[in-house]
Motif scaffolding. Sequence first.
Motif, short mmCIF file in Angstrom:
data_model
loop_
_atom_site.label_atom_id
_atom_site.label_comp_id
_atom_site.label_asym_id
_atom_site.label_seq_id
_atom_site.Cartn_x
_atom_site.Cartn_y
_atom_site.Cartn_z
N GLY A 25 -3.16 -54.51 -11.79
CA GLY A 25 -4.31 -55.38 -11.84
C GLY A 25 -5.13 -55.23 -10.57
N ARG A 26 -6.05 -56.17 -10.33
CA ARG A 26 -6.97 -56.01 -9.23
C ARG A 26 -6.56 -56.79 -7.99
NH1 ARG A 26 -11.14 -53.13 -10.08
NH2 ARG A 26 -12.10 -53.93 -8.16
N SER A 27 -5.52 -57.57 -8.00
CA SER A 27 -5.14 -58.38 -6.85
C SER A 27 -3.94 -57.77 -6.13
CB SER A 27 -4.80 -59.81 -7.28
OG SER A 27 -4.38 -60.56 -6.16
N LEU A 28 -4.04 -57.71 -4.79
CA LEU A 28 -2.93 -57.22 -3.96
C LEU A 28 -2.09 -58.36 -3.42
CD1 LEU A 28 -4.85 -54.51 -1.89
CD2 LEU A 28 -3.30 -54.11 -3.81
N GLU A 29 -2.50 -59.57 -3.65
CA GLU A 29 -1.83 -60.72 -3.06
C GLU A 29 -0.35 -60.77 -3.46
OE1 GLU A 29 -2.44 -65.56 -2.52
OE2 GLU A 29 -3.79 -64.38 -3.79
N GLY A 30 0.52 -60.89 -2.46
CA GLY A 30 1.95 -60.98 -2.71
C GLY A 30 2.67 -59.66 -2.87
N LYS A 31 1.93 -58.55 -2.90
CA LYS A 31 2.55 -57.24 -3.05
C LYS A 31 3.06 -56.72 -1.70
CE LYS A 31 2.00 -56.64 -7.43
NZ LYS A 31 3.18 -56.50 -8.32
N VAL A 32 4.16 -55.98 -1.74
CA VAL A 32 4.74 -55.35 -0.56
C VAL A 32 4.73 -53.84 -0.78
CG1 VAL A 32 6.80 -55.06 0.86
CG2 VAL A 32 6.20 -57.32 -0.03
N ALA A 33 4.22 -53.11 0.22
CA ALA A 33 4.14 -51.65 0.14
C ALA A 33 4.93 -51.05 1.29
CB ALA A 33 2.69 -51.19 0.21
N VAL A 34 5.82 -50.13 0.98
CA VAL A 34 6.60 -49.40 1.98
C VAL A 34 6.26 -47.92 1.84
CG1 VAL A 34 8.90 -48.81 2.83
CG2 VAL A 34 8.45 -51.10 1.93
N SER A 35 5.79 -47.31 2.93
CA SER A 35 5.31 -45.93 2.84
C SER A 35 6.01 -45.03 3.84
CB SER A 35 3.79 -45.89 3.09
OG SER A 35 3.50 -46.33 4.40
N LEU A 36 6.12 -43.78 3.44
CA LEU A 36 6.63 -42.71 4.29
C LEU A 36 5.53 -41.66 4.36
CD1 LEU A 36 9.14 -41.56 5.81
CD2 LEU A 36 9.72 -40.37 3.68
N GLN A 37 5.16 -41.23 5.60
CA GLN A 37 4.03 -40.32 5.70
C GLN A 37 4.23 -39.33 6.85
OE1 GLN A 37 0.73 -42.99 6.28
NE2 GLN A 37 1.06 -43.16 8.49
N GLY A 38 3.51 -38.22 6.76
CA GLY A 38 3.55 -37.21 7.80
C GLY A 38 2.35 -36.31 7.68
N GLY A 39 1.98 -35.70 8.80
CA GLY A 39 0.82 -34.82 8.76
C GLY A 39 0.42 -34.32 10.12
N GLY A 40 -0.85 -33.90 10.23
CA GLY A 40 -1.34 -33.26 11.43
C GLY A 40 -2.25 -34.17 12.24
N GLY A 72 -3.10 -28.38 21.32
CA GLY A 72 -4.27 -28.89 20.62
C GLY A 72 -3.97 -29.72 19.40
N SER A 73 -2.72 -29.69 18.95
CA SER A 73 -2.37 -30.42 17.74
C SER A 73 -0.93 -30.89 17.82
CB SER A 73 -2.57 -29.53 16.50
OG SER A 73 -1.71 -28.40 16.56
N ALA A 74 -0.58 -31.78 16.91
CA ALA A 74 0.78 -32.32 16.90
C ALA A 74 1.12 -32.77 15.49
CB ALA A 74 0.89 -33.50 17.85
N PHE A 75 2.37 -32.56 15.10
CA PHE A 75 2.87 -33.12 13.85
C PHE A 75 3.30 -34.57 14.11
CE2 PHE A 75 6.47 -34.26 11.15
CZ PHE A 75 5.91 -34.08 9.89
N SER A 76 3.12 -35.39 13.12
CA SER A 76 3.61 -36.77 13.22
C SER A 76 4.26 -37.17 11.91
CB SER A 76 2.48 -37.73 13.57
OG SER A 76 1.56 -37.84 12.49
N GLY A 77 5.20 -38.07 12.00
CA GLY A 77 5.85 -38.60 10.81
C GLY A 77 6.30 -40.02 11.08
#
Length: 253
Positions: A25-40, A72-77
């Motif tokens: 639906g269109r409401s985020l209220e009360g939702k919990v999000a757990v994320s795993l990410q990585g990149g440049g 000049g760059s770095a990986f992050s996670g």
Amino acid sequence: MKTNLKRCPWLMLLFALLVPGQGWGRSLEGKVAVSLQGGGNWVWMQDVNRLISDRHYVFIDSEPNEALAPVGSAFSGGLGAYFGLMRDWLVGFQVNAMLPFTEIRIGSALNPDRVYTVDLGALEYGMGAKYAWLHDSSWLLTAGVEFVYLVLNNAGEVRKVRNALGLPGSMTATDRIDYHGSTLGFKVSGSADLYLWDFWSVGLQLGYRYARIERVKGIDLNGKSYTLKNPGGSDFSLDYGGFFLVAGSTVWF
């Protein structure tokens, strides 16, 4: 010949993962999000690269034909958790490891005679908020700001030489300077997440980070502590600021 999906559960799973879900639906209220990410990450590191180009860096004066590559760059996670505070707002925190470094290996790549490394690893702790738009019930677009605390972690310069036995990985540090320092900064970013299923989305985040450590303390092998300086006498700094692009996977509860 027709394929009966009910008799092929692996096809049903593949279909479920590839076809976008309809969200909740269109409401985020009360939702919990757990994320795993990585990149440049693109990092400025002006002082580091200036010293490298001037050949006044990391114990390599005795190696006239060798040079460190610029940083000049770095990986992050990292890992993040966000909570739907209101209909269109997410608030939460993230922890990221940033891993910029440069290294040269003299001799064999697998069993070198000498190794010179500049490791600028840091941990980034952040808290922030994101405003979100749900598009077509499958795409979640966000724009946010995050305040960060960045602290050096296992950072420094090290020179290692091969031990007499010459076994692979058998090396001893003969020169070392450990870096210590921290700073406060911020990040601004925008992201787009596609729901592969109601509880799972994948996405990309593009943003800019400001995080500059103005003063760096060095501790050598003898335990002597001092503030690192540039050749002109100004304080040596480490600048982790720059643009970043990361990919992530998020589970929603």
